[in-house]
Write a protein that holds these residues in place. Structure first.
Motif, mmCIF file in Angstrom:
data_model
loop_
_atom_site.group_PDB
_atom_site.id
_atom_site.type_symbol
_atom_site.label_atom_id
_atom_site.label_comp_id
_atom_site.label_asym_id
_atom_site.label_seq_id
_atom_site.Cartn_x
_atom_site.Cartn_y
_atom_site.Cartn_z
ATOM 1 N N ARG A 95 71.793 43.801 -45.373
ATOM 2 C CA ARG A 95 70.623 44.381 -44.711
ATOM 3 C C ARG A 95 70.965 44.641 -43.260
ATOM 4 N N ILE A 96 70.755 45.854 -42.892
ATOM 5 C CA ILE A 96 70.982 46.218 -41.505
ATOM 6 C C ILE A 96 69.615 46.419 -40.873
ATOM 7 N N ARG A 97 69.375 45.628 -39.851
ATOM 8 C CA ARG A 97 68.089 45.731 -39.161
ATOM 9 C C ARG A 97 68.301 46.356 -37.791
ATOM 10 N N GLU A 98 67.319 47.099 -37.381
ATOM 11 C CA GLU A 98 67.334 47.634 -36.031
ATOM 12 C C GLU A 98 67.270 46.463 -35.058
ATOM 13 N N PRO A 99 67.985 46.551 -33.947
ATOM 14 C CA PRO A 99 67.876 45.467 -32.963
ATOM 15 C C PRO A 99 66.485 45.472 -32.335
ATOM 16 N N LYS A 100 66.040 44.294 -31.931
ATOM 17 C CA LYS A 100 64.747 44.224 -31.246
ATOM 18 C C LYS A 100 64.843 45.031 -29.965
ATOM 19 N N HIS A 101 63.728 45.619 -29.603
ATOM 20 C CA HIS A 101 63.692 46.369 -28.355
ATOM 21 C C HIS A 101 62.905 45.600 -27.310
ATOM 22 N N PHE A 102 63.296 45.843 -26.067
ATOM 23 C CA PHE A 102 62.674 45.178 -24.937
ATOM 24 C C PHE A 102 62.246 46.228 -23.925
ATOM 25 N N ARG A 103 61.068 45.996 -23.349
ATOM 26 C CA ARG A 103 60.531 46.892 -22.326
ATOM 27 C C ARG A 103 61.091 46.513 -20.963
ATOM 28 N N VAL A 104 61.447 47.516 -20.200
ATOM 29 C CA VAL A 104 61.790 47.309 -18.796
ATOM 30 C C VAL A 104 60.530 47.660 -18.014
ATOM 31 N N VAL A 105 60.050 46.702 -17.225
ATOM 32 C CA VAL A 105 58.811 46.870 -16.474
ATOM 33 C C VAL A 105 59.115 46.853 -14.980
ATOM 34 N N MET A 106 58.635 47.867 -14.276
ATOM 35 C CA MET A 106 58.746 47.919 -12.816
ATOM 36 C C MET A 106 57.471 47.364 -12.218
ATOM 37 N N HIS A 107 57.624 46.628 -11.121
ATOM 38 C CA HIS A 107 56.479 46.036 -10.433
ATOM 39 C C HIS A 107 56.350 46.655 -9.043
ATOM 40 N N ASN A 108 55.130 46.869 -8.630
ATOM 41 C CA ASN A 108 54.858 47.462 -7.324
ATOM 42 C C ASN A 108 55.027 46.424 -6.222
ATOM 43 N N ASP A 109 55.477 46.892 -5.081
ATOM 44 C CA ASP A 109 55.469 46.071 -3.862
ATOM 45 C C ASP A 109 55.165 46.999 -2.691
ATOM 46 N N ASP A 110 54.902 46.418 -1.541
ATOM 47 C CA ASP A 110 54.503 47.223 -0.386
ATOM 48 C C ASP A 110 55.680 47.684 0.463
ATOM 49 N N PHE A 111 56.908 47.398 0.041
ATOM 50 C CA PHE A 111 58.061 47.678 0.895
ATOM 51 C C PHE A 111 59.057 48.677 0.311
ATOM 52 N N THR A 112 59.210 48.696 -0.998
ATOM 53 C CA THR A 112 60.164 49.615 -1.624
ATOM 54 C C THR A 112 59.614 51.033 -1.544
ATOM 55 N N SER A 113 60.439 51.948 -1.058
ATOM 56 C CA SER A 113 59.956 53.327 -0.890
ATOM 57 C C SER A 113 59.780 54.019 -2.236
ATOM 58 N N MET A 114 58.837 54.946 -2.256
ATOM 59 C CA MET A 114 58.575 55.720 -3.463
ATOM 60 C C MET A 114 59.798 56.565 -3.827
ATOM 61 N N ASP A 115 60.474 57.093 -2.826
ATOM 62 C CA ASP A 115 61.668 57.900 -3.068
ATOM 63 C C ASP A 115 62.761 57.075 -3.748
ATOM 64 N N PHE A 116 62.920 55.828 -3.327
ATOM 65 C CA PHE A 116 63.916 54.953 -3.936
ATOM 66 C C PHE A 116 63.596 54.724 -5.410
ATOM 67 N N VAL A 117 62.331 54.468 -5.716
ATOM 68 C CA VAL A 117 61.914 54.226 -7.102
ATOM 69 C C VAL A 117 62.203 55.464 -7.952
ATOM 70 N N VAL A 118 61.896 56.635 -7.442
ATOM 71 C CA VAL A 118 62.163 57.880 -8.179
ATOM 72 C C VAL A 118 63.668 58.035 -8.414
ATOM 73 N N GLU A 119 64.487 57.751 -7.403
ATOM 74 C CA GLU A 119 65.945 57.843 -7.551
ATOM 75 C C GLU A 119 66.449 56.904 -8.648
ATOM 76 N N VAL A 120 65.934 55.683 -8.666
ATOM 77 C CA VAL A 120 66.338 54.707 -9.685
ATOM 78 C C VAL A 120 65.956 55.218 -11.070
ATOM 79 N N LEU A 121 64.763 55.745 -11.201
ATOM 80 C CA LEU A 121 64.312 56.256 -12.497
ATOM 81 C C LEU A 121 65.166 57.432 -12.977
ATOM 82 N N ILE A 122 65.596 58.268 -12.065
ATOM 83 C CA ILE A 122 66.430 59.412 -12.429
ATOM 84 C C ILE A 122 67.865 58.965 -12.721
ATOM 85 N N ASP A 123 68.454 58.190 -11.819
ATOM 86 C CA ASP A 123 69.868 57.828 -11.917
ATOM 87 C C ASP A 123 70.167 56.786 -12.990
#
Length: 99
Positions: free
Chosen positions: A14-42
């Motif tokens: 029996r071959i089972r699909e591996p379990k999947h895990f969610r990657v969750v980003m958390h907001n903070d008041d210091f990380t720039s929005m541009d940095f978050v967008v770059e991480v999501l793209i790259d």
């Protein structure tokens, strides 16, 4: 005179699909929005429009799932993003949760 005997063994694999895990980003008041967008793209290979939407979702709701992956890949992506954030001086936080 040698007698040759052949045995046949059947087993179910029996071959089972591996379990999947969610990657969750958390907001903070210091990380720039541009940095978050770059991480999501790259790192998460999102299109620019999708990265901007996810960034705004994180900003407005405090957190958002940005992808589902097998455990090793999820942890690797979080590690790469955390290292980049550290180099840039941001307290950017991401977690991995079972999907």
């Amino acid at each position: 005179m040698a007698v040759k005997i052949e045995l046949s063994e059947k087993s179910k694999v029996r071959i089972r699909e591996p379990k999947h895990f969610r990657v969750v980003m958390h907001n903070d008041d210091f990380t720039s929005m541009d940095f978050v967008v770059e991480v999501l793209i790259d790192i998460f290979h999102k299109e620019e429009w999708e990265a901007e939407q996810l960034m705004m979702l994180v900003h407005k709701s405090g957190r958002a799932a940005v992808g589902q992956y097998p455990y090793d890949i999820a942890v690797s992506k979080v590690s790469v993003a955390a290292e980049r954030a550290r180099k840039e001086g941001f307290p950017f936080r991401m977690t991995v949760e079972e999907a």
